[in-house]
Design a protein around this motif. Structure first.
Motif, short mmCIF file in Angstrom:
data_model
loop_
_atom_site.label_atom_id
_atom_site.label_comp_id
_atom_site.label_asym_id
_atom_site.label_seq_id
_atom_site.Cartn_x
_atom_site.Cartn_y
_atom_site.Cartn_z
N LEU A 49 0.82 -1.21 0.00
CA LEU A 49 0.00 0.00 0.00
C LEU A 49 0.86 1.26 0.00
O LEU A 49 0.53 2.25 -0.67
CB LEU A 49 -0.96 0.00 1.19
CG LEU A 49 -2.06 -1.06 1.14
CD1 LEU A 49 -2.89 -1.02 2.42
CD2 LEU A 49 -2.91 -0.95 -0.09
N HIS A 50 1.96 1.23 0.73
CA HIS A 50 2.87 2.38 0.74
C HIS A 50 3.42 2.63 -0.67
O HIS A 50 3.45 3.78 -1.14
CB HIS A 50 4.00 2.16 1.74
CG HIS A 50 4.97 3.30 1.76
ND1 HIS A 50 4.72 4.48 2.42
CD2 HIS A 50 6.17 3.45 1.14
CE1 HIS A 50 5.73 5.30 2.23
NE2 HIS A 50 6.62 4.70 1.45
N LEU A 51 3.86 1.57 -1.32
CA LEU A 51 4.38 1.73 -2.68
C LEU A 51 3.30 2.22 -3.64
O LEU A 51 3.55 3.09 -4.47
CB LEU A 51 4.96 0.40 -3.19
CG LEU A 51 6.28 -0.01 -2.57
CD1 LEU A 51 6.61 -1.45 -2.94
CD2 LEU A 51 7.39 0.93 -2.99
N ARG A 52 2.10 1.68 -3.51
CA ARG A 52 1.00 2.11 -4.37
C ARG A 52 0.73 3.61 -4.22
O ARG A 52 0.49 4.32 -5.19
CB ARG A 52 -0.26 1.33 -4.03
CG ARG A 52 -1.46 1.70 -4.92
CD ARG A 52 -2.76 1.26 -4.35
NE ARG A 52 -3.05 2.06 -3.15
CZ ARG A 52 -4.03 1.78 -2.30
NH1 ARG A 52 -4.79 0.74 -2.49
NH2 ARG A 52 -4.24 2.53 -1.23
N ASP A 53 0.80 4.08 -2.98
CA ASP A 53 0.45 5.48 -2.70
C ASP A 53 1.61 6.46 -2.86
O ASP A 53 1.38 7.66 -3.03
CB ASP A 53 -0.11 5.60 -1.28
CG ASP A 53 -1.42 4.85 -1.11
OD1 ASP A 53 -2.08 4.52 -2.13
OD2 ASP A 53 -1.79 4.56 0.05
N HIS A 54 2.86 5.98 -2.78
CA HIS A 54 3.99 6.91 -2.75
C HIS A 54 5.09 6.62 -3.76
O HIS A 54 6.11 7.32 -3.75
CB HIS A 54 4.61 6.90 -1.35
CG HIS A 54 3.64 7.27 -0.28
ND1 HIS A 54 3.16 8.55 -0.11
CD2 HIS A 54 3.03 6.52 0.67
CE1 HIS A 54 2.30 8.57 0.89
NE2 HIS A 54 2.20 7.36 1.38
#
Length: 107
Positions: A49-54
């Motif tokens: 989720l972090h990679l998806r968002d950032h």
């Protein structure tokens, strides 16, 4: 309530270990080859989720090549899978740490 369990994917001789949330979705996922006990996946929902968002698609691709792909479906019915069993949080954590150490060293 978090649950930890394992199943066996006979077709690929893989042990699948999951940490699942109270809705039955994987929060962390480890896969270990049966023949040599080598981890091939150690993926985390939080990291994905972090990679998806950032980050960008290239970063996600690097993550998946390095740590594998997190299970993307609800894990309902896991109890009916071959050699399915609940495991302790401590057992899962030990597998997680070892898988991340090995996969981290290979990247």
């Amino acid at each position: 309530m978090t649950i930890w369990f394992r199943t066996h994917y006979e077709g690929e001789d893989l042990w699948l270990y999951f940490e699942a949330d109270d809705e039955g979705w994987a929060t962390r996922h480890v896969e270990v080859r049966g023949k040599d006990s080598r981890p091939v996946t150690a993926a985390s929902l939080e990291e994905v989720l972090h990679l998806r968002d950032h980050a960008d698609l290239a970063a996600m691709g690097r993550y998946e090549r390095h740590y594998g792909v997190l299970a993307e479906a609800a894990l309902d019915g896991w109890q009916d899978q071959p050699q399915a069993a609940e495991i302790s949080a401590e057992e899962f954590e030990s597998l997680w740490v070892e898988a991340r150490r090995i996969l981290g060293a290979s990247g």
